[in-house]
Enzyme design. Structure first.
Site, PDB file in Angstrom:
ATOM      1  CB  ILE A  54      -3.558   5.444   2.533  1.00  0.00           C
ATOM      2  CG1 ILE A  54      -2.378   4.493   2.710  1.00  0.00           C
ATOM      3  CG2 ILE A  54      -4.087   5.887   3.901  1.00  0.00           C
ATOM      4  CD1 ILE A  54      -1.086   5.208   3.062  1.00  0.00           C
TER       5      ILE A  54
ATOM      6  CE1 TYR B  23       0.429   1.661   4.330  1.00  0.00           C
ATOM      7  CE2 TYR B  23       0.619  -0.715   4.587  1.00  0.00           C
ATOM      8  CZ  TYR B  23       0.799   0.565   5.079  1.00  0.00           C
ATOM      9  OH  TYR B  23       1.366   0.745   6.318  1.00  0.00           O
ATOM     10  CB  CYS B  24       1.766   3.806  -1.727  1.00  0.00           C
ATOM     11  SG  CYS B  24       0.845   3.558  -3.265  1.00  0.00           S
ATOM     12  CB  THR B  25      -0.212   8.399  -0.646  1.00  0.00           C
ATOM     13  OG1 THR B  25       0.948   8.466   0.175  1.00  0.00           O
ATOM     14  CG2 THR B  25      -1.179   9.500  -0.266  1.00  0.00           C
TER      15      THR B  25
END
Length: 260
Positions: free
Chosen positions: A210, A181-183
């Site tokens: 996210i 996951y990342c932004t």
């Protein structure tokens, strides 16, 4: 809150970058938008702020180009415009990994939607009974603001450090389902394609990152806030600005580029 903030990216082959840059910049100026747009041979990565009418008008205009027809944006609101100016920059990659064999424009990485990830975390395993390992692909200064507390955090200073970190720790993931996951999704998509390249199985990206997770499931299982690359500094689980003015992290971070 009167300002609409969007983040979006799309991996798609682009070969008219200087001309496209001028057209995009002209349209953004005409609509009084501010933010950062990155263009590269592999696609587009954008962070924009303005009125809803102006943002919608820009997206409608951009999607007329068939290459961007499928572009989806994550939204959040703020009282003020969190960018000082409008920039459209040409780059070698819209998110730098320096792995030329990774070409997301040729096919998307496997993804899991926020509701499914929440269910997996609720029950402690995926739908086939495999343990789930979360992999945070962001930089250390971002994970310091907030993260899934059980996630693997390599404390990297740059996304380009992730491949070496994975190579030294591959046995951790054997027999498990991995969700990166990342932004906003862009880094975790490249990360999954790299993991597939090195032979890892059952690897997924969190669809929309996210920000989409906050939007769809309210940030359940998340601890803290989410760092964003503008003058808000971070947003909370309701996607509202979460840091006071003197706590904000300057969007001119040494990396000097947008990410997601």
């Amino acid at each position: 809150m009167s300002t609409l903030n969007i983040s979006a990216y799309r991996f798609v082959s682009l070969d008219d970058l200087p001309t496209l840059r001028e057209r995009v910049l002209e349209r953004c100026h005409a609509l009084a938008l501010k933010g950062t747009i990155l263009l590269a041979p592999e696609g587009i990565n954008l962070f924009l702020a303005g009125s809803r009418e102006a943002i919608d008008s820009f997206l409608d205009w951009l999607r007329i180009d068939s290459r961007f027809a499928g572009l989806q944006a994550k939204e959040s609101l703020s009282d003020d415009v969190p960018f000082k100016r409008m920039r459209v920059r040409l780059k070698k990659e819209i998110i730098t990994l320096r792995k030329p064999t990774i070409r997301p424009e040729g096919g998307r990485a496997p993804a899991v939607d926020p509701a499914t990830l929440k269910r997996w975390l609720d029950q402690g395993h995926d739908d086939e009974g495999h343990d789930v390992v979360l992999l945070d692909t962001r930089n250390a200064y971002e994970t310091d603001v907030g993260m899934f507390p059980q996630a693997v955090d390599y404390r990297i200073a740059s996304f380009t450090e992730l491949p070496d970190a994975l190579a030294a720790d591959q046995t951790r993931y054997a027999g498990k389902t991995v969700v990166s996951y990342c932004t906003g999704g862009i880094r975790c998509e490249k990360a999954v394609l790299h993991m597939q390249d090195i032979g890892m199985q059952r690897v997924f990206q969190l669809e929309g990152g996210i920000l989409k997770y906050f939007e769809e499931v309210g940030g359940v299982h998340w601890q803290g806030d989410c760092f964003v690359f503008d003058e808000r500094g971070a947003v909370d689980k309701a996607l509202a600005p979460s840091l006071s003015a003197d706590e904000r992290i300057d969007n001119e971070h040494p990396s000097g580029s947008a990410a997601a």
